[in-house]
Design a protein around this motif. Structure first.
Motif, mmCIF file in Angstrom:
data_model
loop_
_atom_site.group_PDB
_atom_site.id
_atom_site.type_symbol
_atom_site.label_atom_id
_atom_site.label_comp_id
_atom_site.label_asym_id
_atom_site.label_seq_id
_atom_site.Cartn_x
_atom_site.Cartn_y
_atom_site.Cartn_z
ATOM 1 N N MET A 1 59.161 48.808 86.852
ATOM 2 C CA MET A 1 59.647 47.977 85.751
ATOM 3 C C MET A 1 58.562 47.908 84.698
ATOM 4 O O MET A 1 57.406 47.642 84.997
ATOM 5 C CB MET A 1 59.970 46.566 86.246
ATOM 6 C CG MET A 1 60.529 45.670 85.164
ATOM 7 S SD MET A 1 60.702 43.953 85.698
ATOM 8 C CE MET A 1 58.996 43.432 85.734
ATOM 9 N N ASP A 37 55.263 49.471 90.800
ATOM 10 C CA ASP A 37 56.443 49.243 91.633
ATOM 11 C C ASP A 37 56.302 49.920 92.996
ATOM 12 O O ASP A 37 56.797 49.411 94.001
ATOM 13 C CB ASP A 37 57.691 49.743 90.909
ATOM 14 C CG ASP A 37 57.903 49.045 89.573
ATOM 15 O OD1 ASP A 37 57.601 47.842 89.503
ATOM 16 O OD2 ASP A 37 58.336 49.707 88.621
ATOM 17 N N PHE A 100 62.831 41.794 90.724
ATOM 18 C CA PHE A 100 62.695 43.237 90.874
ATOM 19 C C PHE A 100 61.968 43.601 92.161
ATOM 20 O O PHE A 100 62.380 44.510 92.891
ATOM 21 C CB PHE A 100 61.958 43.821 89.662
ATOM 22 C CG PHE A 100 62.123 45.302 89.524
ATOM 23 C CD1 PHE A 100 63.307 45.844 89.075
ATOM 24 C CD2 PHE A 100 61.084 46.161 89.843
ATOM 25 C CE1 PHE A 100 63.476 47.214 88.950
ATOM 26 C CE2 PHE A 100 61.235 47.532 89.715
ATOM 27 C CZ PHE A 100 62.428 48.060 89.272
ATOM 28 N N ALA A 112 66.766 51.162 91.359
ATOM 29 C CA ALA A 112 66.460 49.836 90.815
ATOM 30 C C ALA A 112 66.025 49.921 89.360
ATOM 31 O O ALA A 112 66.463 49.139 88.513
ATOM 32 C CB ALA A 112 65.368 49.169 91.664
ATOM 33 N N PHE A 116 67.800 48.510 85.916
ATOM 34 C CA PHE A 116 67.015 47.662 85.011
ATOM 35 C C PHE A 116 67.126 48.123 83.560
ATOM 36 O O PHE A 116 67.064 47.315 82.630
ATOM 37 C CB PHE A 116 65.543 47.659 85.446
ATOM 38 C CG PHE A 116 64.605 47.132 84.391
ATOM 39 C CD1 PHE A 116 64.545 45.777 84.119
ATOM 40 C CD2 PHE A 116 63.811 47.996 83.646
ATOM 41 C CE1 PHE A 116 63.702 45.289 83.131
ATOM 42 C CE2 PHE A 116 62.968 47.523 82.666
ATOM 43 C CZ PHE A 116 62.903 46.148 82.399
ATOM 44 N N PRO A 168 68.273 43.878 90.092
ATOM 45 C CA PRO A 168 67.778 44.527 88.881
ATOM 46 C C PRO A 168 68.508 44.083 87.611
ATOM 47 O O PRO A 168 67.919 44.090 86.521
ATOM 48 C CB PRO A 168 68.015 46.024 89.162
ATOM 49 C CG PRO A 168 67.943 46.125 90.640
ATOM 50 C CD PRO A 168 68.611 44.875 91.131
ATOM 51 N N THR A 171 66.844 40.953 86.722
ATOM 52 C CA THR A 171 65.573 41.336 86.103
ATOM 53 C C THR A 171 65.767 41.718 84.641
ATOM 54 O O THR A 171 65.027 41.268 83.763
ATOM 55 C CB THR A 171 64.955 42.529 86.860
ATOM 56 O OG1 THR A 171 64.726 42.160 88.214
ATOM 57 C CG2 THR A 171 63.645 42.953 86.233
#
Length: 311
Positions: A1, A37, A100, A112, A116, A168, A171
């Motif tokens: 992210m 991540d 996340f 993911a 996002f 996500p 997020t």
């Protein structure tokens, strides 16, 4: 992210060489971000995502203070013009990070991150609602297509991972709200001040939740004592967060946002590569279809923003 947040929009640079340097900084930032991540996914296997999220902001704050003391030789550079709204930014970003990192515990990294990336579509919708920005029918259509792409990825993920597949999206929504406030504060504070207040807001928010989890013994959130390797990885998350945000801020100082926008999606490429090399995950065909819709929608929105800015 993507870490840290958006930089204030820069004026178009005078030299073409600056634009090229800005692109290189953006590519570097998008290449580095997924490493944070990766570490979070490894840690989340045996340490609560809440604790991992707190460590990101805690070590980011320490690193920022250290740099202020060494580089600026003063902590005054960390002070923002408005404390309350800056701490709110940190609270929103901490919520996005927690959502996340919780998703990463069970979901493939590329899936993911792809979900996002509906964030530009959500930001477009929120800008129309809260900032009263004009959004034409073509951009609304791009928003719808991007969300459809997210659904293509979420549907099989929901069957496999349950509610975690929706995190996500949470997020992306919280991060869009964070960027919305950042737009309103554009140009007010220095990079170090932005880094510090964001980290402090995240520490305060997640610290309170962490203490509550420890006191009440809520399952899955109770902090554990990390090992020495775990601590090193936590420090790494904070350091990567600081470095990647620095790259992105520098990129926006050298090149226009409209030029840099397409390079955001390199994060999906690097995340897919790391996910395959480290975890053996590789997106299936429907996921690639969803990624294509999300990327196409994001690029179209960026194109419309560029046309709007030039008129």
């Amino acid at each position: 992210m993507s870490s840290g947040g958006a930089a204030p929009a820069a004026m178009p640079p005078e030299r073409p060489g600056d634009v090229f340097q800005g692109i290189l900084f953006m590519i570097a930032g998008m290449g580095v971000v997924p490493l944070m991540d990766v570490l979070a996914k490894i840690l989340a296997g045996h340490i609560p995502a809440l604790e991992v999220s707190f460590s990101r902001f805690f070590f980011q704050a320490l690193i920022t203070v250290a740099i202020a003391l060494v580089w600026a030789r003063s902590l005054a550079t960390l002070r923002p013009q408005r404390w309350g709204v800056n701490l709110l930014r940190g609270a929103l970003l901490s919520g996005a990070t927690l959502s996340f990192f919780t998703a990463l515990k069970v979901m493939p990294l590329a899936d993911a991150i792809a979900i996002f990336f509906v964030e530009p579509m959500i930001l477009t919708a929120l800008s129309a609602i809260f900032l009263k920005e004009h959004v034409g029918p073509r951009r609304w259509a791009a928003v719808a297509v991007g969300l459809l792409g997210a659904m293509l990825i979420i549907r099989p993920s929901f069957a496999a991972f349950g509610v975690s597949a929706l995190l996500p999206l949470v997020t992306a929504t919280l991060f869009a709200l964070y960027l919305l406030i950042t737009r309103k504060l554009a140009g007010e504070d220095s990079l170090l001040s932005m880094q510090f207040t964001t980290a402090l807001g995240g520490c305060l928010t997640l610290g309170v939740i962490l203490l509550a989890a420890w006191a009440t013994g809520i399952g899955g959130f109770v902090p554990v004592v990390p090992g020495s390797i775990d601590v090193l990885m936590m420090v790494g998350i904070g350091l990567i967060s600081f470095i990647s945000h620095g790259f992105i801020v520098r990129a926006f100082a050298l090149a226009p946002a409209s030029v840099l926008a397409p390079f955001n999606y390199l994060e999906i490429v690097s995340a897919t590569l790391f996910g395959y090399l480290i975890f053996g995950d590789f997106p299936d065909l429907p996921t690639w279809g969803g990624i294509a819709l999300i990327v196409a929608s994001g690029l179209y929105i960026a194109h419309r923003e560029r046309l709007r800015a030039s008129t």
